[in-house]
Design an enzyme around this catalytic site. Sequence first.
Site, short mmCIF file in Angstrom:
data_model
loop_
_atom_site.label_atom_id
_atom_site.label_comp_id
_atom_site.label_asym_id
_atom_site.label_seq_id
_atom_site.Cartn_x
_atom_site.Cartn_y
_atom_site.Cartn_z
N GLY A 223 0.80 -1.22 0.00
CA GLY A 223 0.00 0.00 0.00
C GLY A 223 0.82 1.26 0.00
N ILE A 225 1.12 3.70 2.30
CA ILE A 225 1.88 4.09 3.50
C ILE A 225 3.22 3.37 3.55
CG2 ILE A 225 1.91 3.98 6.02
CD1 ILE A 225 -1.07 4.69 5.97
N GLU A 244 7.00 -10.38 5.60
CA GLU A 244 6.20 -11.44 4.99
C GLU A 244 6.01 -11.19 3.51
OE1 GLU A 244 2.76 -10.97 7.43
OE2 GLU A 244 1.70 -9.74 5.97
N GLY A 342 -0.40 -10.91 9.10
CA GLY A 342 0.79 -10.99 9.92
C GLY A 342 0.96 -9.86 10.90
#
Length: 440
Positions: A223, A225, A244, A342
Amino acid sequence: MSTDPQQDWQVRYAAKIATAEQAVRLIPPRKRILIGSGAAEPGGLVDAMVTHGTHLEGNEVVHLMTLGSAPYVQPGLERRFRHTAFFIGANVRQAVQEGRADFMPVFLSEIPQLIASGRVHIGVALIQVSPPDRLGFVSLGVSVDIVRAAVDTADLILAEVNPNMPRTLGDSFLHVDRIAQLVPVDVPLPELAPQPLDDVCREIGRNVASLIPDGATLQMGIGRIPDATLAALADRNDLGVHTEMLSDGVMQLAEAGIITGRRKSFLPGKIVTSFVMGTRRLYEWVHDNPQIEMRPSGFTNDPFHIARNDQMVAINSALAVDLTGQVAADTVRGRFFSGIGGQVDFIRGAARSRGGKPIIALPATAKGGSVSRIQPAFEEGTGVVTSRGDIHYAVTEYGVADLWGKSIRQRAEALTGIAHPDFRAGLLAAARQRCYVFPG
């Protein structure tokens, strides 16, 4: 009989070549079918399963987020397929919300063990792999995550063999003898292009970056951010990665010499990840790249492994945070939206790392600024993914709230301080009403 082992596997390989239609006819009814994750979804096999699998009945389809179309969740196929999402992606979200598909709330670190133990037994694994090497080993490519456990235990493995699938290194190899049928394809992997960054994301990225020292090891997801945070790290040195999911932003910092892994305390020099999702250039970069260490989710997301990285900085997003520090990340207005994934694995792992920093980052508002994501309390039906006991840092475009070891009063004041200014008075009033802060 041939005495050349290399020739032997090639003969067996040739005998297993089939079309997607022929392969899916091997799938028995009433079995659990796992589909490869993310960009490794075998789209031809999935389409053939729906189009030509008319013999199938009562089959369960499971997977993490995939980039395919998920035709098995279409209305009218309920007798043949029931989908259970380990993480809800856009392609199955409506089906889950309408009750035509299920959602399993589970930590990503634990899914491989659920599979390996037989509690979630995989009858059939549909995967996509690289062409075999000279010894007959294919690579799982961009998706090792939970697929490793599936191919180690599945009764039946059907695989697309794609020259566009990168040969990734680490715990990613599977011998062709384990695969029942092989379907040759030559198609580009699905891509996930980075989204354009706006001013809000850039400011959040700068605020998160202010918490990241030289030599830190990073985890971040998908994403704007995470992308904005990576873009704000151009002046750092010797960063590492244990995550991950691997994105284009990590590749760019590695190419710039900012991510080196030289100061990592666990697997130094290695970019450790379980799946790769991004652009074609990223897929080409990870091909045969010795810097990339692909590991299953049970390894990458194990909080004890994560904590072995000194200065571990885990950056995760959220949909909302309440004034006590609870984090909502998988539900919107009482409806399932994504999943646990996660987040908790890395929040807890980073918290136990020497010098580690668990971070929750989110925009201060939603719906065009009309709704505050910092909330007095969650509405009915909202699930808490990260508990108030786990949170350390919360970050918006308005600053950083350090919540670890803070009282409810201190948390309410700190979180109000990073809320959008238009909502601060209302948040303080709500905090007073709940006796979170002093009446005066």
